[in-house]
Design an enzyme around this catalytic site. Structure first.
Site, mmCIF file in Angstrom:
data_model
loop_
_atom_site.group_PDB
_atom_site.id
_atom_site.type_symbol
_atom_site.label_atom_id
_atom_site.label_comp_id
_atom_site.label_asym_id
_atom_site.label_seq_id
_atom_site.Cartn_x
_atom_site.Cartn_y
_atom_site.Cartn_z
ATOM 1 C CB CYS A 2 67.465 50.810 91.605
ATOM 2 S SG CYS A 2 66.896 50.721 90.230
ATOM 3 N NE ARG A 50 64.635 48.665 85.301
ATOM 4 C CZ ARG A 50 64.750 48.279 84.537
ATOM 5 N NH1 ARG A 50 64.185 47.207 84.079
ATOM 6 N NH2 ARG A 50 63.094 49.357 84.091
ATOM 7 C CB SER A 52 60.807 46.943 85.563
ATOM 8 O OG SER A 52 62.399 46.349 85.985
ATOM 9 C CB ILE A 53 58.628 52.369 87.614
ATOM 10 C CG1 ILE A 53 58.881 51.606 89.144
ATOM 11 C CG2 ILE A 53 57.105 53.014 87.669
ATOM 12 C CD1 ILE A 53 57.794 50.971 89.268
ATOM 13 C CB ILE A 54 60.274 54.730 83.331
ATOM 14 C CG1 ILE A 54 59.488 55.441 84.313
ATOM 15 C CG2 ILE A 54 60.403 55.118 82.528
ATOM 16 C CD1 ILE A 54 59.584 56.621 84.305
ATOM 17 C CG ASN A 75 66.403 54.315 95.134
ATOM 18 O OD1 ASN A 75 65.973 53.934 94.503
ATOM 19 N ND2 ASN A 75 66.651 54.810 96.173
ATOM 20 N N GLY A 76 65.653 55.453 91.286
ATOM 21 C CA GLY A 76 64.809 56.806 92.160
ATOM 22 C C GLY A 76 63.758 56.679 90.462
ATOM 23 C CD GLU A 77 61.052 55.554 88.346
ATOM 24 O OE1 GLU A 77 61.478 56.433 87.295
ATOM 25 O OE2 GLU A 77 61.119 54.525 88.851
ATOM 26 C CG ASP A 100 64.709 57.449 84.724
ATOM 27 O OD1 ASP A 100 64.741 55.833 84.435
ATOM 28 O OD2 ASP A 100 63.904 57.402 85.694
#
Length: 625
Positions: A2, A50, A52-54, A75-77, A100
């Site tokens: 994000c 956002r 969207s990845i997860i 922002n991030g994973e 997450d």
């Protein structure tokens, strides 16, 4: 993945404005075109965009806990979020989503600010706690995700990109003299400063607390280069192989299509090889090349792709340099002159047609001693043992012999006369001190190399003082977070693409930094142990090919498509009156380069990048609050 932005005001101040919050997140829509969210109360505004990845369906932000009293955007994973979630669930925490972000939030309720040290990931986090009136900001260990802020007694502004802060008239807009001098030396603005006086970058591995206008900065992690492993070479190879495999597999968590950048070099090829071991389908790989053979790695990438059976995508590019430079200036927010940003943008653009996330080989050079300049530094240190006469002799030889040999010898002599702690920095500078002084009278000179990351590097080294470790410590404080990772983040996010760097997984990185010099540099090459591990997966060419980097044909461009642009910029009234660079010195550099009397490609690129940034960010009219 994000972009975040926000504001917190002190008690008694005018509440944050929702329209300002909307502008702050809309201007970074490229970081997250899939969704947005905004929280606004009497003291805080937190917003996000956002990608969207997860948990594609359930990952909306802001997230809330403690009956709405604690709010989070990030922002991030977080790659270990499943393990952390299981721990929290055993302690009675209840989750409403599968992503997450909520793990960070529930972890904060359990551990407070200590949660940040528990996270394995890339992140920029903002938590607003209405119970204590605390704003907490945090950034990942190596600085993969950016976070800017500016504060005074009345308010604090923050954002993933500087352009979000600039939506407020409260954001300072005076160019910081030290930042300008640093840019003319290194081609980027080192942390914790920014190009604007009064705006800071939150340093990697730090978190910040703001309460009623008072800001406290805390460091939760620092790299350790002091303790070295006692493992035998054979055992170290096996340990590294296992760590590499786990690091790559942990970065494969995704609910959307993904792939990898592939140059055909050791780092990216190793990542792709390990991805292939974990996937049932061929890895999607992406590379670009230029028509000029000296700047193209297409053949090397094809060879690796065939060896590993990837679904390979490539593109030979002839970019419109003029229009592309304007776009790059917008996305970097600050002056940025790493010319490999051009191919990074283009390969990101290519990848985004097929996937939303890629793995990269970034970080491998710093951790495993891959840069040729590390070897040059050790040679320089050996020459330094000969004392001042050697330095003087080299300078004389440099003055007498024609270029390019004379220039190289002269620069070696100059570096030997610098204090030992500055020799490495002088070697990574893009622009010579005399050129910098001609362009800007206060630039260049020994004092210019006294930058904050020298002190931080000393702290990371502890009692260790080897030349290699010192150079690596400096790069971890400056070049990696402020050049390499900035380039990846901004160019990937400009195309709404997420980039992940497995080499920066904490356990893998810690092990790499614990390797003795002989496990990193051997036989006149870097990455010795990494090569020994990778030889079980890769073709011989990937293990032995000279390091090429992501270079572009700058010298040719300045005698071709960029020549007219440079001439127009350097002769313009705005360039002359702005005074960031002396217009006569800039024109002289261009004349020398075009005539072939000297190679001024790097300096010309820096001046152009600075001017295009100034046009976009100094000449623009500030938005209202």
């Amino acid at each position: 993945m994000c972009g975040i932005a926000g504001m917190v005001v002190s008690a008694g101040q005018r509440p944050p404005s929702a329209p300002l919050g909307r502008r702050m997140i809309d201007v970074i829509r490229h970081r997250g075109p899939d969704d947005d969210g905004l929280h606004c109360d009497e003291q805080a505004m937190l917003g996000m965009r956002r990608l969207s990845i997860i948990d594609v369906e359930g990952g909306h932000q802001p997230l809330y806990a403690a009956e709405g009293q604690v709010c989070l955007v990030f922002n991030g994973e977080i790659y270990n979020f499943r393990e952390l979630r299981r721990e929290l669930e055993r302690e009675g925490h209840v989750f409403r989503t599968h992503g997450d972000g909520e793990v960070i939030l529930q972890g904060y309720l359990r551990h407070g600010a200590d949660v940040f040290a528990r996270l394995d990931g890339m992140f920029a986090i903002a938590i607003w706690d209405r119970r204590s009136k605390d704003l907490l900001l945090a950034r990942d260990r190596f600085g993969e995700k950016p976070l800017y802020y500016t504060n005074n007694a009345r308010r604090l502004l923050f954002g993933s990109e500087l352009k979000s802060l600039l939506q407020s008239t409260d954001c300072p807009r005076d160019v910081a003299p030290d930042a300008l001098r640093a840019f003319l030396t290194y081609g980027y603005v080192p942390s914790p400063g920014s190009i604007f006086a009064g705006v800071s970058k939150l340093p990697p591995g730090h978190w910040l607390r703001c309460r009623d206008g008072r800001v406290e900065l805390h460091r939760y992690w620092r790299p350790s280069l002091e303790a070295k492993t006692s493992l035998s070479e054979a055992d170290a190879i096996e340990e590294l192989a296992g760590l590499l495999d786990r690091a790559v597999s942990s970065r494969l968590v995704s609910d959307v299509p993904f792939g990898a950048f592939l140059s055909g070099g050791l780092d990216s090829s190793t990542v792709v090889a390990l991805m292939a071991r974990h996937l049932s389908q061929p890895v999607k790989t992406f590379t670009i090349g230029f028509k000029e053979a000296d700047f193209s790695e297409l053949d090397d990438a094809r060879q690796v792709a065939r060896h590993l059976g990837t679904e390979h995508h490539e593109l030979v590019v002839e970019p419109d340099a003029v229009s592309l430079l304007h776009e790059l200036a917008w996305h970097f927010d600050e002056p940025f002159a790493d010319s490999s940003a051009v191919p990074t943008f283009l390969v990101s653009q290519l990848a985004r047609r097929h996937v939303k996330m890629v793995l990269t080989g970034d970080g491998g050079d710093e951790l495993f001693g891959g840069y040729d300049r590390y070897l040059r530094l050790l040679t320089l240190e050996q020459l330094g043992m000969l004392g001042r006469p050697a330095a003087a002799a080299l300078r004389v030889a440099g003055a007498l012999l024609p270029d390019p040999l004379g220039g190289r010898l002269g620069r070696i002599g100059e570096r030997l006369q610098l204090p030992r702690e500055h020799r490495y920095l002088s070697g990574v500078a893009l622009m010579r001190a005399d050129t910098a002084r001609a362009l800007h009278p206060e630039a260049g000179g020994d004092r210019h190399y006294h930058l904050p990351f020298l002190d931080e590097a000393d702290a990371d080294l502890g009692a260790g003082r080897s030349s290699l470790d010192r150079a690596v410590a400096i790069d971890l404080q400056s070049y990696l977070p402020d050049d390499i990772l900035v380039k990846l983040d901004r160019m990937a996010m400009a195309n709404s693409l997420e980039g992940r760097s497995p080499f920066l997984e904490p356990r893998l990185a810690g092990f790499a930094l614990s390797l003795p010099e002989s496990f990193r540099l051997r036989h006149g090459r870097g990455k010795f142990l990494l090569r020994r591990v990778a030889e079980r997966w890769l073709p011989q060419r990937s293990l032995t090919k000279p390091k090429q980097g992501f270079a572009i044909p700058l010298a040719q461009w300045f005698r071709g498509p960029l020549r007219g642009m440079a001439t127009d910029l350097f002769t313009s009234r705005a360039f002359r009156e702005r005074g960031l660079c002396d217009y006569r010195a800039a024109r002289a550099l261009l004349d020398e380069h075009v005539s072939g009397r000297a190679d001024r490609r790097e300096a010309l690129w820096q001046v152009i990048c600075l001017e295009l940034w100034a046009q976009r960010f100094l000449d623009a009219t500030p938005a209202g609050n």
